[in-house]
Design an enzyme around this catalytic site. Structure first.
Site, PDB file in Angstrom:
ATOM      1  N   ASN A  39       1.177 -11.206  -5.581  1.00  0.00           N
ATOM      2  CA  ASN A  39       0.217 -10.094  -5.537  1.00  0.00           C
ATOM      3  C   ASN A  39      -0.429 -10.107  -4.149  1.00  0.00           C
ATOM      4  O   ASN A  39      -1.275 -10.952  -3.863  1.00  0.00           O
ATOM      5  CB  ASN A  39      -0.837 -10.306  -6.632  1.00  0.00           C
ATOM      6  CG  ASN A  39      -1.962  -9.292  -6.563  1.00  0.00           C
ATOM      7  OD1 ASN A  39      -1.854  -8.269  -5.884  1.00  0.00           O
ATOM      8  ND2 ASN A  39      -3.053  -9.575  -7.266  1.00  0.00           N
TER       9      ASN A  39
ATOM     10  N   LYS B 172      -2.420  -8.019  -2.891  1.00  0.00           N
ATOM     11  CA  LYS B 172      -3.762  -7.400  -2.900  1.00  0.00           C
ATOM     12  C   LYS B 172      -3.908  -6.448  -1.705  1.00  0.00           C
ATOM     13  O   LYS B 172      -2.924  -5.838  -1.283  1.00  0.00           O
ATOM     14  CB  LYS B 172      -4.863  -8.464  -2.897  1.00  0.00           C
ATOM     15  CG  LYS B 172      -4.618  -9.554  -3.935  1.00  0.00           C
ATOM     16  CD  LYS B 172      -5.810 -10.423  -4.130  1.00  0.00           C
ATOM     17  CE  LYS B 172      -5.446 -11.615  -4.995  1.00  0.00           C
ATOM     18  NZ  LYS B 172      -6.568 -12.363  -5.454  1.00  0.00           N
TER      19      LYS B 172
ATOM     20  N   GLU C 218     -10.066  -8.630 -10.561  1.00  0.00           N
ATOM     21  CA  GLU C 218     -10.707  -7.893  -9.462  1.00  0.00           C
ATOM     22  C   GLU C 218     -10.869  -6.425  -9.829  1.00  0.00           C
ATOM     23  O   GLU C 218     -11.852  -5.782  -9.430  1.00  0.00           O
ATOM     24  CB  GLU C 218      -9.889  -8.066  -8.169  1.00  0.00           C
ATOM     25  CG  GLU C 218     -10.045  -9.481  -7.619  1.00  0.00           C
ATOM     26  CD  GLU C 218      -8.877  -9.974  -6.788  1.00  0.00           C
ATOM     27  OE1 GLU C 218      -8.011  -9.165  -6.403  1.00  0.00           O
ATOM     28  OE2 GLU C 218      -8.826 -11.190  -6.531  1.00  0.00           O
TER      29      GLU C 218
ATOM     30  N   GLU D 158      -5.238 -15.990 -15.901  1.00  0.00           N
ATOM     31  CA  GLU D 158      -5.862 -16.211 -14.602  1.00  0.00           C
ATOM     32  C   GLU D 158      -7.360 -16.475 -14.787  1.00  0.00           C
ATOM     33  O   GLU D 158      -8.160 -15.525 -14.824  1.00  0.00           O
ATOM     34  CB  GLU D 158      -5.688 -14.965 -13.724  1.00  0.00           C
ATOM     35  CG  GLU D 158      -4.260 -14.583 -13.469  1.00  0.00           C
ATOM     36  CD  GLU D 158      -4.124 -13.826 -12.156  1.00  0.00           C
ATOM     37  OE1 GLU D 158      -3.394 -14.295 -11.291  1.00  0.00           O
ATOM     38  OE2 GLU D 158      -4.771 -12.779 -11.997  1.00  0.00           O
TER      39      GLU D 158
ATOM     40  N   GLY E 104      -8.546 -17.189  -5.934  1.00  0.00           N
ATOM     41  CA  GLY E 104      -8.969 -17.139  -4.534  1.00  0.00           C
ATOM     42  C   GLY E 104     -10.024 -18.160  -4.167  1.00  0.00           C
ATOM     43  O   GLY E 104     -10.637 -18.062  -3.102  1.00  0.00           O
TER      44      GLY E 104
ATOM     45  N   SER F 254      -5.285 -19.731  -7.462  1.00  0.00           N
ATOM     46  CA  SER F 254      -5.150 -20.762  -6.424  1.00  0.00           C
ATOM     47  C   SER F 254      -3.903 -21.616  -6.621  1.00  0.00           C
ATOM     48  O   SER F 254      -3.928 -22.829  -6.371  1.00  0.00           O
ATOM     49  CB  SER F 254      -6.413 -21.634  -6.365  1.00  0.00           C
ATOM     50  OG  SER F 254      -7.518 -20.841  -6.000  1.00  0.00           O
TER      51      SER F 254
HETATM   52  C1  PEP Z   1      -4.368 -13.297  -8.139  1.00  0.00           C
HETATM   53  O1  PEP Z   1      -5.080 -12.541  -7.503  1.00  0.00           O
HETATM   54  O2  PEP Z   1      -3.682 -12.868  -9.072  1.00  0.00           O
HETATM   55  C2  PEP Z   1      -4.360 -14.698  -7.750  1.00  0.00           C
HETATM   56  C3  PEP Z   1      -3.846 -15.560  -8.562  1.00  0.00           C
HETATM   57  O3  PEP Z   1      -4.931 -15.005  -6.538  1.00  0.00           O
HETATM   58  P1  PEP Z   1      -4.931 -16.429  -5.797  1.00  0.00           P
HETATM   59  O4  PEP Z   1      -3.545 -17.018  -5.957  1.00  0.00           O
HETATM   60  O5  PEP Z   1      -5.244 -16.120  -4.377  1.00  0.00           O
HETATM   61  O6  PEP Z   1      -5.958 -17.267  -6.466  1.00  0.00           O
END
Ligand code: PEP
Length: 253
Positions: free
Chosen positions: A9, A11, A99, A169, A175, A215
């Site tokens: 992703n 973003k 988000e 998640e 993040g 993360s």
């Molecule tokens: C995400 O936004 O789906 C995500 C898992 O972000 P990150 O890996 O940066 O934590």
């Protein structure tokens, strides 16, 4: 056998040139890998979809959108419909990302409408769920995730549910550099699979891919992906670096 999946992703990141360089490097490196039963999905920002789709045509990865409108068509300035994305041959769609829930006020009801739109246009939906840190600290994480899943997904028919991938998640891990432990991930993934089994039966539950996100990187992926109910990952930050993303893909093979 359920599919193993690694989805990136991106973003709201990267210039067009940076995006082109990244996806070209991923495509080049994927040529050296036998993905077997693993699916790789790249979810770029909308303006880069066509460029990424062109490269995907000559490669083994699939393409996903990061969002779709809950509306069918019409006067919704700035929105992008499922029908538009389907007509570009986009196959996957992320829905319910934390988000979007946080910054764009997406409720469980709006998310359910988006899922209906996506399924009407034959998308495979990567449905995101997960608890806030305060909810985990209060011991409410299972209830929060159960409610998100029930409200958004459990009115789907069994046939529709086969087009759903779940991404667990935990919001506190997205993040932040603080990933869930492999045990925390496994515990929640097993719980989610149990919920699906109680609503749709064991066959559907065993066929549903449940991804971990938050993360996740090439260092923590080996232990997290080794858990029996973790079928891959939804990767944010680490998907913006081709070498790192490829390393994560190699973990799941
Ligand atoms: C995400 O936004 O789906 C995500 C898992 O972000 P990150 O890996 O940066 O934590």
């Amino acid at each position: 056998m359920r599919l193993k999946i690694v989805a990136g992703n991106w973003k709201m990141n990267l210039s067009f040139e940076e995006a082109e360089e990244l996806v070209s490097s991923i495509a080049d490196q994927l040529e050296e890998i036998d993905l077997e039963e693993t699916e790789v999905v790249i979810c770029p920002p909308y303006p880069y979809l066509e460029m990424v789709l062109d490269i995907a045509e000559e490669s083994v990865f699939s393409v996903g959108a990061q969002n779709i409108s809950q509306f069918d068509n019409g006067a919704y300035t700035g929105e992008v419909s499922a029908r538009m994305l389907a007509s570009m041959d986009v196959d996957y769609c992320i829905i319910g990302h934390s988000e979007r829930r946080k910054y764009f006020g997406e409720t469980d009801e709006i998310i359910a409408q988006k899922i209906d739109q996506a399924l009407k246009h034959e998308f495979i939906v990567i449905f995101c769920c997960g608890e806030l840190l305060s909810e985990r600290r209060a011991g409410k994480h299972f209830d929060v995730v159960r409610q998100q899943i029930e409200k958004a997904l459990f009115s789907l028919s069994e046939k529709e549910f086969y087009n759903i991938i779940i991404a667990y998640e935990p919001v506190w891990a997205i993040g932040t550099g603080e990933n869930a432990t492999p045990e925390q991930a496994q515990e929640m993934h097993a719980y989610i699979r149990g919920l699906i089994a109680s609503r749709y039966g064991n066959d559907v539950a065993n066929e549903t891919s449940i991804l971990y996100g938050g993360s996740c990187n090439s260092k923590n992926a080996p232990e997290i992906f080794a858990q029996p109910d973790v079928d891959g990952g939804l990767i944010g930050g680490a998907s913006l670096n081709a070498d790192e993303f490829i390393k994560i893909i190699k973990v799941i093979l």
